[in-house]
Design a protein around this motif. Structure first.
Motif, PDB file in Angstrom:
ATOM      1  N   LEU A  39       0.817  -1.222   0.000  1.00 16.22           N
ATOM      2  CA  LEU A  39       0.000   0.000   0.000  1.00 16.22           C
ATOM      3  C   LEU A  39       0.849   1.271   0.000  1.00 16.22           C
ATOM      4  N   PRO A  40       1.907   1.390   0.820  1.00 12.46           N
ATOM      5  CA  PRO A  40       2.740   2.601   0.739  1.00 12.46           C
ATOM      6  C   PRO A  40       3.370   2.795  -0.630  1.00 12.46           C
ATOM      7  N   ARG A  41       3.634   1.695  -1.342  1.00 11.16           N
ATOM      8  CA  ARG A  41       4.242   1.808  -2.665  1.00 11.16           C
ATOM      9  C   ARG A  41       3.224   2.236  -3.714  1.00 11.16           C
ATOM     10  N   LEU A  42       1.966   1.991  -3.462  1.00 11.51           N
ATOM     11  CA  LEU A  42       0.924   2.384  -4.411  1.00 11.51           C
ATOM     12  C   LEU A  42       0.425   3.808  -4.173  1.00 11.51           C
ATOM     13  N   ILE A  43       0.302   4.207  -2.896  1.00 10.56           N
ATOM     14  CA  ILE A  43      -0.328   5.499  -2.617  1.00 10.56           C
ATOM     15  C   ILE A  43       0.557   6.441  -1.804  1.00 10.56           C
ATOM     16  N   GLY A  44       1.721   5.968  -1.350  1.00 11.12           N
ATOM     17  CA  GLY A  44       2.587   6.801  -0.525  1.00 11.12           C
ATOM     18  C   GLY A  44       2.481   6.426   0.949  1.00 11.12           C
ATOM     19  N   LEU A  45       3.528   6.756   1.699  1.00 10.65           N
ATOM     20  CA  LEU A  45       3.611   6.336   3.093  1.00 10.65           C
ATOM     21  C   LEU A  45       2.546   6.990   3.975  1.00 10.65           C
ATOM     22  N   ALA A  46       2.395   8.306   3.876  1.00  9.37           N
ATOM     23  CA  ALA A  46       1.474   9.003   4.778  1.00  9.37           C
ATOM     24  C   ALA A  46       0.017   8.547   4.590  1.00  9.37           C
ATOM     25  N   PRO A  47      -0.509   8.488   3.363  1.00 10.55           N
ATOM     26  CA  PRO A  47      -1.888   7.999   3.205  1.00 10.55           C
ATOM     27  C   PRO A  47      -2.051   6.551   3.658  1.00 10.55           C
ATOM     28  N   ALA A  48      -1.018   5.721   3.423  1.00 10.15           N
ATOM     29  CA  ALA A  48      -1.099   4.322   3.839  1.00 10.15           C
ATOM     30  C   ALA A  48      -1.169   4.213   5.364  1.00 10.15           C
ATOM     31  N   VAL A  49      -0.363   5.002   6.050  1.00  8.45           N
ATOM     32  CA  VAL A  49      -0.402   5.018   7.512  1.00  8.45           C
ATOM     33  C   VAL A  49      -1.799   5.397   7.997  1.00  8.45           C
ATOM     34  N   ASP A  50      -2.372   6.413   7.406  1.00  8.50           N
ATOM     35  CA  ASP A  50      -3.725   6.857   7.767  1.00  8.50           C
ATOM     36  C   ASP A  50      -4.725   5.711   7.621  1.00  8.50           C
ATOM     37  N   LEU A  51      -4.753   5.076   6.444  1.00  4.90           N
ATOM     38  CA  LEU A  51      -5.754   4.037   6.186  1.00  4.90           C
ATOM     39  C   LEU A  51      -5.531   2.794   7.041  1.00  4.90           C
ATOM     40  N   LEU A  52      -4.268   2.420   7.246  1.00  4.50           N
ATOM     41  CA  LEU A  52      -3.991   1.196   8.000  1.00  4.50           C
ATOM     42  C   LEU A  52      -4.148   1.398   9.503  1.00  4.50           C
ATOM     43  N   PHE A  53      -3.778   2.582  10.025  1.00  6.05           N
ATOM     44  CA  PHE A  53      -3.904   2.815  11.463  1.00  6.05           C
ATOM     45  C   PHE A  53      -5.357   3.035  11.875  1.00  6.05           C
ATOM     46  N   THR A  54      -6.087   3.827  11.089  1.00  6.05           N
ATOM     47  CA  THR A  54      -7.445   4.202  11.504  1.00  6.05           C
ATOM     48  C   THR A  54      -8.484   3.159  11.114  1.00  6.05           C
ATOM     49  N   GLY A  55      -8.221   2.400  10.064  1.00  7.05           N
ATOM     50  CA  GLY A  55      -9.225   1.450   9.587  1.00  7.05           C
ATOM     51  C   GLY A  55     -10.470   2.136   9.048  1.00  7.05           C
ATOM     52  N   ARG A  56     -10.332   3.416   8.730  1.00  6.52           N
ATOM     53  CA  ARG A  56     -11.510   4.169   8.284  1.00  6.52           C
ATOM     54  C   ARG A  56     -11.944   3.749   6.884  1.00  6.52           C
ATOM     55  N   VAL A  57     -13.170   4.126   6.524  1.00  4.75           N
ATOM     56  CA  VAL A  57     -13.708   3.855   5.198  1.00  4.75           C
ATOM     57  C   VAL A  57     -13.330   4.985   4.251  1.00  4.75           C
ATOM     58  N   ALA A  58     -12.816   4.619   3.087  1.00  2.00           N
ATOM     59  CA  ALA A  58     -12.509   5.587   2.034  1.00  2.00           C
ATOM     60  C   ALA A  58     -13.324   5.203   0.804  1.00  2.00           C
ATOM     61  N   LEU A  59     -13.963   6.168   0.196  1.00  2.00           N
ATOM     62  CA  LEU A  59     -14.759   5.899  -0.999  1.00  2.00           C
ATOM     63  C   LEU A  59     -13.867   5.749  -2.231  1.00  2.00           C
ATOM     64  N   ALA A  60     -14.427   5.151  -3.256  1.00  2.00           N
ATOM     65  CA  ALA A  60     -13.688   4.919  -4.496  1.00  2.00           C
ATOM     66  C   ALA A  60     -13.072   6.205  -5.028  1.00  2.00           C
ATOM     67  N   GLU A  61     -13.805   7.291  -4.904  1.00  2.00           N
ATOM     68  CA  GLU A  61     -13.322   8.565  -5.435  1.00  2.00           C
ATOM     69  C   GLU A  61     -12.044   9.022  -4.726  1.00  2.00           C
ATOM     70  N   GLU A  62     -11.976   8.824  -3.399  1.00  2.00           N
ATOM     71  CA  GLU A  62     -10.750   9.165  -2.666  1.00  2.00           C
ATOM     72  C   GLU A  62      -9.617   8.220  -3.041  1.00  2.00           C
ATOM     73  N   MET A  63      -9.937   6.933  -3.183  1.00  2.00           N
ATOM     74  CA  MET A  63      -8.911   5.956  -3.546  1.00  2.00           C
ATOM     75  C   MET A  63      -8.355   6.231  -4.944  1.00  2.00           C
ATOM     76  N   HIS A  64      -9.183   6.815  -5.808  1.00  2.10           N
ATOM     77  CA  HIS A  64      -8.709   7.227  -7.133  1.00  2.10           C
ATOM     78  C   HIS A  64      -7.749   8.409  -7.005  1.00  2.10           C
ATOM     79  N   THR A  65      -8.112   9.372  -6.178  1.00  2.00           N
ATOM     80  CA  THR A  65      -7.256  10.537  -5.956  1.00  2.00           C
ATOM     81  C   THR A  65      -5.903  10.116  -5.370  1.00  2.00           C
ATOM     82  N   LEU A  66      -5.927   9.122  -4.485  1.00  2.00           N
ATOM     83  CA  LEU A  66      -4.700   8.636  -3.858  1.00  2.00           C
ATOM     84  C   LEU A  66      -3.842   7.817  -4.824  1.00  2.00           C
ATOM     85  N   GLY A  67      -4.454   7.306  -5.896  1.00  2.00           N
ATOM     86  CA  GLY A  67      -3.700   6.528  -6.872  1.00  2.00           C
ATOM     87  C   GLY A  67      -3.870   5.029  -6.742  1.00  2.00           C
TER      88      GLY A  67
END
Length: 278
Positions: free
Chosen positions: A163-191
């Motif tokens: 995941l850090p290699r696909l979207i970058g370290l900081a966004p990956a930390v956010d998604l993996l630590f918080t377990g929050r829901v991200a919509l497809a549109e945000e995941m597109h923006t993240l890459g």
């Protein structure tokens, strides 16, 4: 193999694999893993298949591991890692790179490109599965979550690496630590997602793109590029990548697909590439 929790068919060079437990959100089980691996190995060896698409039945892609399976492992006296190793499973993508011999990473050893068509909720192990596919399309509004931090579990199946290699370290930390829901549109923006498509005819749109891919791209060239991209993630040496590319170019210049591709482009027509024989 008898298919109980998946289904699949091949048409116009595209193999479609459908995770098929809609009453359980297509949740992941050992049986689904066994069928999925068997189908992938079969389609990868089939010269009529040029692109593989994986999606879910109903309104969800895959909601992650089945809770009943998690409860079983919690109550079992068997070692979790050892019990998984004892399962007899097909070995798609094997004999390419030692790092690709592991669960889900084997996608990178396949000869064919794999598209994850995320038609709905994508959670837990399903995020890892999609991450190890080559292309990812999502239906508008589809929900993604690693989920594991809310279940008292670590990042699953190599997601902490990929995941850090696909979207970058900081966004990956956010998604993996918080377990929050991200919509497809945000995941597109993240890459993470290559494109977001309308939900109403999502599967038809993905299959149309896959058919175009199958009809216009040289299978041996795609396999070569796939080998380059993922192998180079292992050594991260730009000079070696250049030299490997030169070697591959010399080999493929002699292949009939290269001659056909050049001729088709000059004549402004669709190419007729050879099937990939494994």
């Amino acid at each position: 193999m008898e298919l109980k929790v998946t289904e699949s068919h091949v048409q116009d060079g595209v193999a479609l694999i459908r995770l098929n437990r809609p009453e359980r959100g297509n949740s992941w089980t050992h049986r689904m893993n066994a069928e999925y691996r068997w189908l992938m190995k079969s389609h990868d060896a089939n010269p009529d298949v040029r692109v593989i698409v994986v999606t879910g039945s109903g309104r969800q892609f895959c909601v992650g591991a089945d809770f009943r399976a998690l409860e079983h492992h919690q109550e079992s006296t068997k070692d979790y890692v050892q019990s998984a190793r004892e399962l007899e499973l097909a070995n798609p993508g094997s004999d390419v790179h030692e790092e690709f011999e592991h669960e889900l990473v084997w996608h990178w050893g396949l000869n064919k490109p794999v598209i994850a068509a995320v038609n709905g909720a994508c959670a837990g192990i399903a995020v890892s599965l999609a991450a190890f596919c080559d292309l990812r399309y999502a239906a508008a509004g589809a929900k993604f979550t690693a989920a594991t931090s809310k279940l008292g579990l670590p990042a699953e199946y190599g997601l902490s690496w990929v995941l850090p290699r696909l979207i970058g370290l900081a966004p990956a930390v956010d998604l993996l630590f918080t377990g929050r829901v991200a919509l497809a549109e945000e995941m597109h923006t993240l890459g993470f997602v290559h494109d977001v498509l309308a939900a109403d005819d999502f599967e038809a749109q993905v299959l149309a793109r896959a058919r175009t891919f199958a009809a216009t791209v040289s299978p041996i060239a795609v396999r070569a590029a796939k080998r380059q991209i993922y192998a180079e993630q292992m050594h991260l040496q730009p000079g070696r990548a250049v030299e490997d590319a030169r070697q591959l170019t010399g080999e493929l210049l002699k292949h009939p697909d290269c001659r056909e591709g050049v001729k088709a482009m000059q004549e402004k027509r669709a190419p007729s590439f050879q099937a990939l024989r494994i």
